[in-house]
Design an enzyme around this catalytic site. Structure first.
Site, PDB file in Angstrom:
ATOM      1  CE  LYS A 191      -1.986   3.070   1.370  1.00  0.00           C
ATOM      2  NZ  LYS A 191      -1.638   4.010   1.527  1.00  0.00           N
ATOM      3  CD  GLU A 266      13.684   0.942   9.999  1.00  0.00           C
ATOM      4  OE1 GLU A 266      13.715   1.705  11.166  1.00  0.00           O
ATOM      5  OE2 GLU A 266      12.995  -0.023  10.683  1.00  0.00           O
ATOM      6  CB  CYS A 300      13.203   8.502   8.162  1.00  0.00           C
ATOM      7  SG  CYS A 300      14.048   7.739   7.170  1.00  0.00           S
ATOM      8  CD  GLU A 398      10.191  13.034  10.998  1.00  0.00           C
ATOM      9  OE1 GLU A 398       9.170  12.543  10.815  1.00  0.00           O
ATOM     10  OE2 GLU A 398      10.332  12.326  10.478  1.00  0.00           O
TER      11      GLU A 398
HETATM   12  P1  NAD Z   1       2.107   8.795   7.162  1.00  0.00           P
HETATM   13  O1  NAD Z   1       2.779   8.081   8.413  1.00  0.00           O
HETATM   14  O2  NAD Z   1       1.342  10.300   7.013  1.00  0.00           O
HETATM   15  O3  NAD Z   1       2.028   7.672   6.214  1.00  0.00           O
HETATM   16  C1  NAD Z   1       2.923   6.460   5.757  1.00  0.00           C
HETATM   17  C2  NAD Z   1       2.185   5.288   5.367  1.00  0.00           C
HETATM   18  O4  NAD Z   1       1.255   4.823   6.211  1.00  0.00           O
HETATM   19  C3  NAD Z   1       1.146   5.902   4.397  1.00  0.00           C
HETATM   20  O5  NAD Z   1       0.851   4.759   2.945  1.00  0.00           O
HETATM   21  C4  NAD Z   1      -0.445   6.193   4.191  1.00  0.00           C
HETATM   22  O6  NAD Z   1      -1.290   5.778   3.287  1.00  0.00           O
HETATM   23  C5  NAD Z   1       0.024   5.041   5.193  1.00  0.00           C
HETATM   24  N1  NAD Z   1      -1.881   5.074   6.669  1.00  0.00           N
HETATM   25  C6  NAD Z   1      -1.135   6.143   7.552  1.00  0.00           C
HETATM   26  N2  NAD Z   1      -2.599   6.338   8.199  1.00  0.00           N
HETATM   27  C7  NAD Z   1      -2.874   4.649   8.344  1.00  0.00           C
HETATM   28  C8  NAD Z   1      -3.347   4.350   9.453  1.00  0.00           C
HETATM   29  N3  NAD Z   1      -4.336   4.544  10.036  1.00  0.00           N
HETATM   30  N4  NAD Z   1      -3.348   2.727   9.106  1.00  0.00           N
HETATM   31  C9  NAD Z   1      -2.157   1.595   8.161  1.00  0.00           C
HETATM   32  N5  NAD Z   1      -1.405   2.905   6.932  1.00  0.00           N
HETATM   33  C10 NAD Z   1      -1.644   3.932   6.890  1.00  0.00           C
HETATM   34  O7  NAD Z   1       4.016   9.354   7.243  1.00  0.00           O
HETATM   35  P2  NAD Z   1       4.315  10.376   5.227  1.00  0.00           P
HETATM   36  O8  NAD Z   1       4.124  11.832   5.771  1.00  0.00           O
HETATM   37  O9  NAD Z   1       3.550   9.627   4.240  1.00  0.00           O
HETATM   38  O10 NAD Z   1       5.804   9.645   5.672  1.00  0.00           O
HETATM   39  C11 NAD Z   1       6.840  10.477   5.999  1.00  0.00           C
HETATM   40  C12 NAD Z   1       7.354  10.441   8.064  1.00  0.00           C
HETATM   41  O11 NAD Z   1       7.960   8.894   7.797  1.00  0.00           O
HETATM   42  C13 NAD Z   1       7.618  10.848   8.221  1.00  0.00           C
HETATM   43  O12 NAD Z   1       7.487  11.362   9.807  1.00  0.00           O
HETATM   44  C14 NAD Z   1       9.390  10.183   7.985  1.00  0.00           C
HETATM   45  O13 NAD Z   1      10.471  10.199   9.423  1.00  0.00           O
HETATM   46  C15 NAD Z   1       8.895   8.654   8.341  1.00  0.00           C
HETATM   47  N6  NAD Z   1      10.112   7.820   7.487  1.00  0.00           N
HETATM   48  C16 NAD Z   1      10.590   7.424   8.180  1.00  0.00           C
HETATM   49  C17 NAD Z   1      11.766   6.740   7.670  1.00  0.00           C
HETATM   50  C18 NAD Z   1      12.959   5.268   8.143  1.00  0.00           C
HETATM   51  O14 NAD Z   1      12.958   4.166   7.821  1.00  0.00           O
HETATM   52  N7  NAD Z   1      12.625   5.356  10.038  1.00  0.00           N
HETATM   53  C19 NAD Z   1      11.825   6.475   6.893  1.00  0.00           C
HETATM   54  C20 NAD Z   1      11.378   7.158   6.093  1.00  0.00           C
HETATM   55  C21 NAD Z   1      10.190   7.893   6.180  1.00  0.00           C
END
Ligand code: NAD
Length: 513
Positions: A191, A266, A300, A398
């Site tokens: 997804k 992550e 991240c 963040e």
């Molecule tokens: P997000 O949490 O908004 O979304 C990530 C994914 O989760 C998307 O596909 C989204 O549709 C899905 N999602 C959202 N709500 C959900 C739910 N209730 N149930 C299941 N899935 C759901 O994150 P984002 O804005 O897409 O990405 C940015 C974030 O990702 C930042 O906080 C960044 O630090 C983090 N990130 C972490 C790493 C790591 O390796 N630690 C790497 C890249 C990004």
């Protein structure tokens, strides 16, 4: 070869862009059963260039059914590692062959500078090659108890893995999960993030051409609260690998609890970059700039809090800010661009609001909002705040954009306390020539990953992950193999087995006698 066009604004538009993006389920491109869609914008014009199928519970059910069938009936989970590795290597070849096209699409959809998007395809290909090598070399333990038992580990794929990914470097981060999940014989439902569904749609053809059996890879587009949520709660998905925001991770954790699913998370970060007075300042400045402003700051592991020893603080701030002002912000497709457009207007508003908060919390040295020459699109100039106190929001939260907070320290003890003074613990970067200090600091810093005298350079064999609010579990190398497999212990008795004889009256009498 792909040609392209440009709009009146001069924006590069890739040739052959789809106007509609579908799911890929059981080897077929399909729409949502109920026909639901969502709009997909590009971050330069902020106009809708495509619609994408918005997966609902029924679409996720369909994808999980296909994946489960491929797991239970298909050849993939029981294929010899070498055969699976051949498929993975063909996938890597195809990803590499599409490097330019992939970078073009990724840049258009995410706003990442083209020169930085180019590296993503090679990294994605490398993930597949790496796990192809690992599964061929993989062996498990056998243990003997002399004369009585041999015990061994029977490693097995677990089933349908749910992979949920974010919008920053989407294709590369998807490969990070797809490669180990598939290499170990699982089937998957991916997804991808709803802001950036474009590049994920390339996987289907790549997998098909490489000979991955139908149903092993399934893709459901859609909103997190709908498609993502349905995947997390699905009873036939025992594993969820998630990358995204900490708050989303917490929701997923709660929703997965009822069925005690395997979780790998992550999450977000607010990583410190600590510069001691004895550091090679030229190298530290180069890396600190790259660490927070590459990938538009949407990274991240960004070193978004820079802690500098007082003796070199003013010099560091002056030189860092002067360089930040020189960073080329502009059209993501232009190879000269160093910082492109933020992914989406919603995210732009969030980052812009932190810039305004920062003006009340620190001394603005560079940037401070939209660059004057870019009145349209999601552009923010690299923004530098100095003298930021540890209780400031821009020190603690963040931002995920090109914004950095700089703070001075006087002693090693104070530096460590500042470094650890957030809820996050993803990465830490330490700059010093003193070997003892470097290692002592590394041992004390609350971070899943530490780089000494370097920005983030990955070695795929090392564990990747965060502590505290930055994550749960580690992936990378053999840890990914462990996450995506079950290690069943099988015990075999050698010779007569010595069992207490319950209910055997004669044996009990003999024992008592
Ligand atoms: P997000 O949490 O908004 O979304 C990530 C994914 O989760 C998307 O596909 C989204 O549709 C899905 N999602 C959202 N709500 C959900 C739910 N209730 N149930 C299941 N899935 C759901 O994150 P984002 O804005 O897409 O990405 C940015 C974030 O990702 C930042 O906080 C960044 O630090 C983090 N990130 C972490 C790493 C790591 O390796 N630690 C790497 C890249 C990004």
């Amino acid at each position: 070869m792909t040609t392209s066009s440009s709009t009146a604004l001069g924006q590069h538009v890739p040739e052959g862009l789809p106007s509609h993006i579908q799911h890929y389920i059981g080897g077929e491109f399909v729409d949502s059963l109920g026909g639901q869609t969502f709009d997909v914008l590009d971050p330069v014009s902020n106009t809708t260039y495509a619609t994408a199928a918005a997966g609902q519970q029924e679409d996720v059910n369909r994808a999980v059914t296909a994946a489960r069938r491929a797991f239970l009936e298909g050849p993939w989970p029981t294929m010899k590692p070498r055969e699976r590795a051949r498929v993975l290597n063909r996938i890597a070849d195809a990803v590499e062959a599409q490097e330019s096209r992939l970078a073009e699409l990724e840049t258009f959809d995410t706003g990442l500078p083209i020169t930085q998007a180019k590296g993503q395809a090679l990294r994605a290909a490398e993930n597949f090659r790496f796990f192809a090598d690992l599964i061929v070399a993989q062996f498990d333990d056998a243990m003997k108890v002399p004369g009585s038992q041999i015990n061994y580990v029977n490693r097995k794929p677990i089933g349908v893995a749910g992979l949920i990914t974010p919008w920053n470097t989407p294709f590369m981060l998807e490969s990070w999960k797809l490669a180990p999940a598939l290499a170990t014989g699982n089937t998957v439902v991916l997804k991808p993030a709803e802001f950036t569904p474009l590049s994920a749609s390339l996987w289907a053809q790549i997998f098909r051409d490489a000979g991955l059996p139908d149903g092993v890879f399934n893709l459901v587009n859609g909103l997190g609260e709908e498609a993502g949520d349905a995947l997390v709660k699905h009873p036939d998905v025992p594993l969820i690998s998630f990358t995204g925001e900490t708050t989303t991770g917490q929701t997923i954790f709660r929703n997965a609890a009822d069925r005690l699913k395997g979780l790998s998370m992550e999450l977000g970060g607010k990583s410190p970059c600590v510069v001691f007075a004895d550091a090679d300042l030229d190298a530290a400045i180069d890396s600190a700039l790259f660490g927070v402003f590459s990938l538009n700051g949407e990274r991240c592991t960004a070193g978004s809090r820079i802690l500098v020893e007082r003796a070199v603080y003013e010099e560091f701030c002056g030189r860092f800010a002067a360089r930040a002002k020189n960073i080329v912000v502009g059209d993501p497709h232009d190879p000269k661009t160093e910082v492109g457009a933020l992914v989406h207007p919603v995210h732009f508003e969030k980052v812009a609001s932190y810039v305004e908060i920062g003006k009340t919390e620190g001394r603005l040295l560079a940037g401070g909002g939209r660059p004057e020459h870019l009145p349209e699109g999601n552009y923010i100039a690299p923004t530098v705040f100095a003298d930021v106190s540890p209780d400031a929001r821009i020190f603690q939260e963040e931002i995920f954009g090109p914004v950095v907070a700089i703070t001075a320290f006087d002693t090693d003890v104070e530096a460590l306390a500042l470094a650890n003074n957030t809820r996050y613990g993803l990465a830490a970067y330490i700059w010093t020539q003193d070997l003892t200090r470097a290692h002592t600091f590394s041992q004390g810093v609350e971070a899943g990953m530490v780089w000494l005298n370097s920005h983030n350079v990955r070695d795929l064999r090392t564990p990747f992950g965060g502590v505290k609010a930055s994550g749960l579990g580690h992936e990378g190398g053999y840890r990914s193999i462990d996450f995506y497999t079950d290690q069943q212990a099988v015990h075999i008795s050698l010779g007569p087995v010595h069992t207490p004889k319950f209910g055997n009256v004669e044996a009990s009498a003999a024992n008592e006698g």
